[in-house]
Design an enzyme around this catalytic site. Structure first.
Site, PDB file in Angstrom:
ATOM      1  N   PRO A 156       0.811  -1.220   0.000  1.00  0.00           N
ATOM      2  CA  PRO A 156       0.000   0.000   0.000  1.00  0.00           C
ATOM      3  C   PRO A 156       0.846   1.272   0.000  1.00  0.00           C
ATOM      4  O   PRO A 156       1.688   1.461   0.864  1.00  0.00           O
ATOM      5  CB  PRO A 156      -0.828  -0.115   1.279  1.00  0.00           C
ATOM      6  CG  PRO A 156      -0.139  -1.117   2.112  1.00  0.00           C
ATOM      7  CD  PRO A 156       0.623  -2.012   1.205  1.00  0.00           C
ATOM      8  N   GLU A 157       0.653   2.082  -1.002  1.00  0.00           N
ATOM      9  CA  GLU A 157       1.248   3.410  -1.051  1.00  0.00           C
ATOM     10  C   GLU A 157       0.070   4.397  -1.046  1.00  0.00           C
ATOM     11  O   GLU A 157      -1.050   3.995  -0.750  1.00  0.00           O
ATOM     12  CB  GLU A 157       2.132   3.555  -2.301  1.00  0.00           C
ATOM     13  CG  GLU A 157       3.240   2.494  -2.313  1.00  0.00           C
ATOM     14  CD  GLU A 157       4.130   2.535  -3.532  1.00  0.00           C
ATOM     15  OE1 GLU A 157       4.273   3.609  -4.141  1.00  0.00           O
ATOM     16  OE2 GLU A 157       4.703   1.489  -3.881  1.00  0.00           O
TER      17      GLU A 157
END
Length: 288
Positions: free
Chosen positions: A2-3
């Site tokens: 997750p960014e």
DNA sequence: CAGTGGCCCTGTCTGC
DNA sequence: TGCAGACAGGGCCACT
């Protein structure tokens, strides 16, 4: 992984799923998930019980839920963390570490908040809230989609550094939200090799780089984020579709979508970088 | 002080 | 077949 786009998609799901609700009780089943809450799991639980979630906010890859107590439930998903809003009676996920039940739990179809994390790099903690962010997050820079992001300060800060441009993009104290995927995508769009020295970038080049970062983050959010496997899903359990739009990351050996040259992979900071050898030539070794 | 590298974790895949 | 090792990698902290 997750960014910013994945975290933003999760934030939106949580906003729909838990904002305005009151926490009835919390169960921590894996203490590592709250290791950053230094007062311990019992204190973590006690600070949440009876509190109402006022909102769901994000800076970079961090999320926090301001509470009516003046504190905030803060979380980072790390590499594999998930915050899921699921039926309270649904079976426990394999790596379920924290459950938050709400006061409407006795109603049919009631949903609870779960923190699930395979690799346990992520975690939750309760901290004093603040404006614009909890003091805990004061060192995290604004992200490029933040309306208050200062473009000029970014350009100046980038050019003041003496490092490679990819390192700078990954430094969350300069600009937040970018990880390995979106840094590689930004560099591909900007036609820059990640080891290009930051202090040799012209102001216009730095500004274009920022523009590309903004574009790729915006497009990825619209696609629901990037899901390589089951490790990233939204709060509703939905996978993102941006993988098919990636130009560099994960495309080693496949033709560059711009020039057809096979995308290369290089070692970088104990991980890897993907780039086009032709569109993104390595900088000349001799510098200064 | 800025830059850099090590460490934390587990599931999956590859090579011998 | 089985096992060792590589790999995925964000954030924090120690070291130079």
């Amino acid at each position: 992984m997750p960014e910013l786009p994945e975290v933003e998609v999760v934030r939106r799901g949580l906003e729909r799923g838990v904002a305005g609700r009151t926490i009835a009780g919390v169960t921590v089943t894996h203490p590592r998930a709250v290791r950053r809450h230094l007062a311990g799991a019992d204190d973590f639980t006690a600070r949440l019980a009876g509190r109402t979630v006022a909102a769901v906010r994000r800076r970079g890859k961090y999320l926090w839920l301001p509470l009516d107590s003046g504190e905030a439930l803060t979380g980072h998903l790390g590499m594999s963390g998930q915050l899921l809003v699921v039926p309270a009676d649904s079976p426990a996920q394999k790596h379920l570490h924290v459950r938050l039940r709400f006061t409407d739990a006795d109603r049919p179809g009631a949903r609870e908040l779960r923190f699930v994390d395979q690799r346990t790099f992520g975690g939750l903690l309760v901290v004093p809230d603040g404006d614009p962010v909890p003091p805990l997050l004061a060192h995290i820079a604004r992200d490029p989609l933040d309306p208050a992001f200062d473009d000029d300060a970014f350009v100046a800060g980038l050019r003041r550094r003496r490092t490679g441009v990819k390192r700078a993009l990954l430094d969350q104290t300069l600009v937040s939200g970018l990880g390995n995927i979106y840094a590689d995508e930004t560099l591909w769009r900007a036609r820059l090799h990640g080891e290009r020295p930051t202090d040799l970038l012209t102001r216009p080049a730095a500004r274009r780089l920022l523009g590309h970062a903004r574009d790729v983050l915006t497009e990825a959010i619209a696609a629901g984020g990037t899901s390589f496997d089951a490790l990233y899903v939204s709060a509703d359990g939905v996978s993102g579709l941006f993988e098919r739009s990636l130009d560099a990351y994960g495309r080693e050996g496949r033709p560059c979508r711009r020039c057809g040259t096979p995308v290369r992979r290089e070692a970088f900071m104990n991980r890897s970088s993907a780039s086009c050898p032709r569109c993104q030539p390595r900088p000349r070794p001799a510098r200064r």
